[in-house]
Design an enzyme around this catalytic site. Structure first.
Site, short mmCIF file in Angstrom:
data_model
loop_
_atom_site.label_atom_id
_atom_site.label_comp_id
_atom_site.label_asym_id
_atom_site.label_seq_id
_atom_site.Cartn_x
_atom_site.Cartn_y
_atom_site.Cartn_z
N LYS A 1 0.83 -1.20 0.00
CA LYS A 1 0.00 0.00 0.00
C LYS A 1 0.87 1.26 0.00
CE LYS A 1 -4.17 -1.75 2.29
NZ LYS A 1 -4.98 -1.64 3.52
N LYS B 1 -4.14 -11.09 -7.99
CA LYS B 1 -5.35 -11.20 -7.18
C LYS B 1 -6.46 -10.30 -7.74
CE LYS B 1 -6.76 -9.83 -2.73
NZ LYS B 1 -6.52 -9.25 -1.43
N LYS C 1 -10.68 -4.59 -6.83
CA LYS C 1 -11.58 -3.59 -7.40
C LYS C 1 -10.82 -2.36 -7.84
CE LYS C 1 -12.79 -0.94 -3.36
NZ LYS C 1 -11.96 -1.46 -2.33
#
Ligand code: TRP
Length: 330
Positions: free
Chosen positions: A113, A194, A197
């Site tokens: 992140k 993976k 969204k």
């Protein structure tokens, strides 16, 4: 004997994919029969990356309605919003004094992140500590989350152990409860990644709230290969992913899914995968849209949840404050 405590949370950071559904949400409802469950909407975690306030508020209520639509029952479980229970932050602060910055720096989700942010906020680094507080406040034994959260659960155990041995026995050490259908749901467009969204290509993911036609279209465009034969093999990651998705929605093993499709072609595979997803999601979507309209009912549920959660959290926090050496005010 008392029932074991199950704790889980999901961030209200927008639409969830069928990966979130298979990895977490779809397991929550049945756990209510066997355990004392707490299901949280972790808005404090969501703000560790930039959020638009109005969107966060909407997403929080959406997630509450989705929890209920998926069968979470406020009569059986405690369903609440994290920011309504300030004990999370209070315990989180104390736990921050029990963990090294080095260990937080090594968290793989943090590293992923952080890479995507212009400025990495301290809250992002401390995210797993707040997650540890979520779990430890309620003495949870089991945490149903996807495989990607395993490292955070291990950190939670480390912190708990450290506290227990530094002060005295206080926290239950939690275990991850990995989904029975273990497979990770991969992107429909790049099956080595993976499903997410935040994928630039919306054909890569299916959202829980996607309508039937969208689901059919996205599945029909899913990347396969030129072999033309259905096998369950890493050499055919696209086909394997579709088999895994089918198995998860049909609640069968990947091997059984393979047997079911043996000798069929890719078009047939895709059609059945799409219909299987739709059959499961459409009643959930219907309930979601209904529940989402009733603001007052949602409010009553989250208020009651916060009260019940807070009462439990207080108990743990009071002990912790005493052990740490704070002067009691009660
Ligand atoms: N980090 C979790 C995720 O991204 C969300 C979460 C926050 C959570 N606190 C939790 C999950 C406590 C389980 C228990 O999926």
């Amino acid at each position: 004997m008392d029932k074991k405590i199950v704790y889980s949370g999901i961030q209200p950071s927008g639409s969830l994919t069928i990966g979130n559904y298979i990895g977490a949400l779809s397991n929550f409802a049945e756990l209510q029969e066997e355990y004392n469950c707490l299901y949280c909407i972790v808005d404090m975690h969501a703000i560790t990356v930039p959020q638009v306030p109005a969107t966060l508020r909407k997403n929080t209520l959406d997630l509450l309605a989705l929890y209920l639509a998926c069968g979470l029952d406020p009569e059986k479980s405690i369903i609440y919003i994290q920011s309504h229970v300030p004990e999370h932050v209070e315990l989180g602060w104390i736990l921050n004094t029990m963990v090294g910055v080095g260990q937080l720096n090594r968290m793989t989700q943090y590293k992923d992140k952080a890479q995507k942010q212009k400025e990495v906020l301290a809250g992002l680094l401390n995210y797993p500590v707040l997650m540890a507080a979520d779990i430890l406040l309620y003495q949870a034994s089991l945490v149903p989350v996807g495989e990607d959260q395993r490292q955070h659960i291990e950190l939670t155990r480390d912190i708990a152990q450290r506290f227990n041995s530094h002060y005295s026995e206080t926290f239950t050490l939690p275990d991850i409860m990995a989904p029975k259908v273990g497979a990770r749901v991969m992107s429909l467009q790049e099956p080595s990644k993976k499903m997410s969204k935040s994928d630039d290509n919306a054909n890569g993911f299916i959202l829980i709230l996607d309508d039937a036609d969208t689901i059919r279209r996205k599945i029909s465009r899913a990347v396969t290969d030129s072999e033309g034969v259905i096998r369950y093999s890493d050499e055919q990651p696209g086909v394997k992913n579709l088999l895994d998705i089918y198995a998860a929605f049909e609640k069968i093993t990947a091997q059984e899914a393979l047997q079911h499709f043996e000798g069929k072609n890719y078009a047939a595979l895709k059609e059945e995968v799409a219909e299987s997803i739709i059959a499961e999601l459409s009643p959930i979507q219907e309930r979601f849209h209904e529940l989402r309209q009733d603001k007052e009912a949602l409010e009553a549920i989250y208020k009651d949840g916060a009260q019940r959660a807070s009462a439990l959290a207080r108990k743990t926090l009071r002990k912790v404050y005493r052990k740490v050496g704070f002067v009691g005010r009660y």
